[in-house]
Design a protein around this motif. Structure first.
Motif, mmCIF file in Angstrom:
data_model
loop_
_atom_site.group_PDB
_atom_site.id
_atom_site.type_symbol
_atom_site.label_atom_id
_atom_site.label_comp_id
_atom_site.label_asym_id
_atom_site.label_seq_id
_atom_site.Cartn_x
_atom_site.Cartn_y
_atom_site.Cartn_z
ATOM 1 N N PRO A 1 85.355 12.213 20.318
ATOM 2 C CA PRO A 1 85.429 10.751 20.297
ATOM 3 C C PRO A 1 86.661 10.256 21.046
ATOM 4 N N LEU A 2 86.673 8.975 21.367
ATOM 5 C CA LEU A 2 87.817 8.378 22.063
ATOM 6 C C LEU A 2 89.104 8.570 21.280
ATOM 7 N N SER A 3 89.022 8.547 19.956
ATOM 8 C CA SER A 3 90.220 8.726 19.133
ATOM 9 C C SER A 3 90.929 10.043 19.440
ATOM 10 N N LYS A 4 90.143 11.066 19.806
ATOM 11 C CA LYS A 4 90.734 12.363 20.156
ATOM 12 C C LYS A 4 91.548 12.244 21.444
ATOM 13 N N THR B 1 79.874 8.458 26.157
ATOM 14 C CA THR B 1 78.934 7.360 25.913
ATOM 15 C C THR B 1 79.561 5.989 26.104
ATOM 16 N N ILE B 2 80.865 5.911 26.299
ATOM 17 C CA ILE B 2 81.548 4.614 26.357
ATOM 18 C C ILE B 2 81.301 3.939 27.702
ATOM 19 N N ALA C 1 92.033 11.260 31.297
ATOM 20 C CA ALA C 1 91.323 12.079 30.308
ATOM 21 C C ALA C 1 90.446 13.159 30.936
ATOM 22 N N ARG C 2 89.703 12.818 31.981
ATOM 23 C CA ARG C 2 88.808 13.816 32.579
ATOM 24 C C ARG C 2 89.559 14.884 33.353
ATOM 25 N N PRO C 3 90.478 14.514 34.278
ATOM 26 C CA PRO C 3 91.174 15.578 35.007
ATOM 27 C C PRO C 3 92.129 16.391 34.140
ATOM 28 N N LEU D 1 85.567 10.559 29.893
ATOM 29 C CA LEU D 1 85.798 9.119 29.926
ATOM 30 C C LEU D 1 85.672 8.673 31.373
ATOM 31 N N ASP D 2 84.801 7.714 31.615
ATOM 32 C CA ASP D 2 84.534 7.266 32.981
ATOM 33 C C ASP D 2 85.501 6.147 33.358
ATOM 34 N N ASP D 3 86.424 6.462 34.260
ATOM 35 C CA ASP D 3 87.433 5.488 34.682
ATOM 36 C C ASP D 3 86.798 4.264 35.339
#
Length: 224
Positions: free
Chosen positions: A67-70, A106-107, A140-142, A148-150
């Protein structure tokens, strides 16, 4: 071990944010979910604790879609650069909202816009939240391979700015007069003489005038 945080909504009702955090042999897993009823949140914690106790469950979840919280937690714990107390507090606050329970992949921009709409305060304040959240989307992704899609974040900021949900802070152009500076310096010099352990604000003011540094830069400086 789990915990539950109660949060009052704008309509007067309450939500219950359940949180599980497990650390085993150097592997850490964090998960949250929001419920409308406390008993349901309690049951979810018990079930998740049981699931996470199974062999290999923790390792499998850590390489899946957190989740985003992580991502927020990883950012505040692992960033080398000092993010400052204000930014850290804003990120911790974001982690209490329902968007933080969504899996990273999913965000979408609509989720971010809905979150920004739910924030109290002026558009400038909401803009600060958007800016700090965007910093997580950017790395977050790299950095952790969290999906998370920038682009979704950038699209959300564009829309939020166009429809007035967020705006930049108003520019401050007023400068103190010489008389105001004299009175400020006299006040702080007098206070320093009466209370030697007080912050030497007279030096801070003069330093700020001649260095033209930002407040955060000044407070990190060592003034004698």
């Amino acid at each position: 071990m789990g915990s539950i945080t109660t949060r009052k909504r704008k309509d007067g009702s309450h939500s219950y944010r359940a949180r599980v955090r497990v650390m085993r042999e150097g592997t850490v897993y964090h998960e949250t979910k929001t419920f409308d009823r406390r008993p349901v949140a309690t049951t979810w914690i018990m079930e998740r604790d049981k699931d996470l106790a199974k062999p290999g469950a923790l390792e499998e979840l850590n390489v899946s879609d957190p989740p985003l919280s992580k991502a927020i937690e990883r950012y505040t714990e692992e960033t080398v650069k000092d993010i400052g107390r204000t930014k850290a507090q804003i990120l911790r606050t974001i982690a209490t909202y329902p968007i933080a329970d969504l899996p990273c992949s999913t965000i979408k921009s609509k989720d971010i816009i809905e979150f920004l709409r739910s924030l109290p305060g002026q558009p400038q304040t909401v803009g600060n939240y958007a800016s700090h959240l965007a910093s997580i989307f950017a790395i977050a992704r790299p950095m952790w391979d969290f999906w998370l899609d920038d682009r979704e974040m950038r699209d959300a900021i564009t829309v939020a700015r166009r429809i007035g949900i967020i705006s930049r802070s108003a520019q401050r152009n007023r400068r103190p007069t010489l008389d105001e500076l004299d009175r400020l310096l006299a006040h702080f010099i007098d206070r320093r003489q009466r209370t030697p352990q007080a912050m030497p604000m007279h030096k801070v003011i003069v330093f700020a005038l001649f260095s033209t540094r930002r407040q955060a830069e000044i407070t990190r400086s060592h003034l004698g």
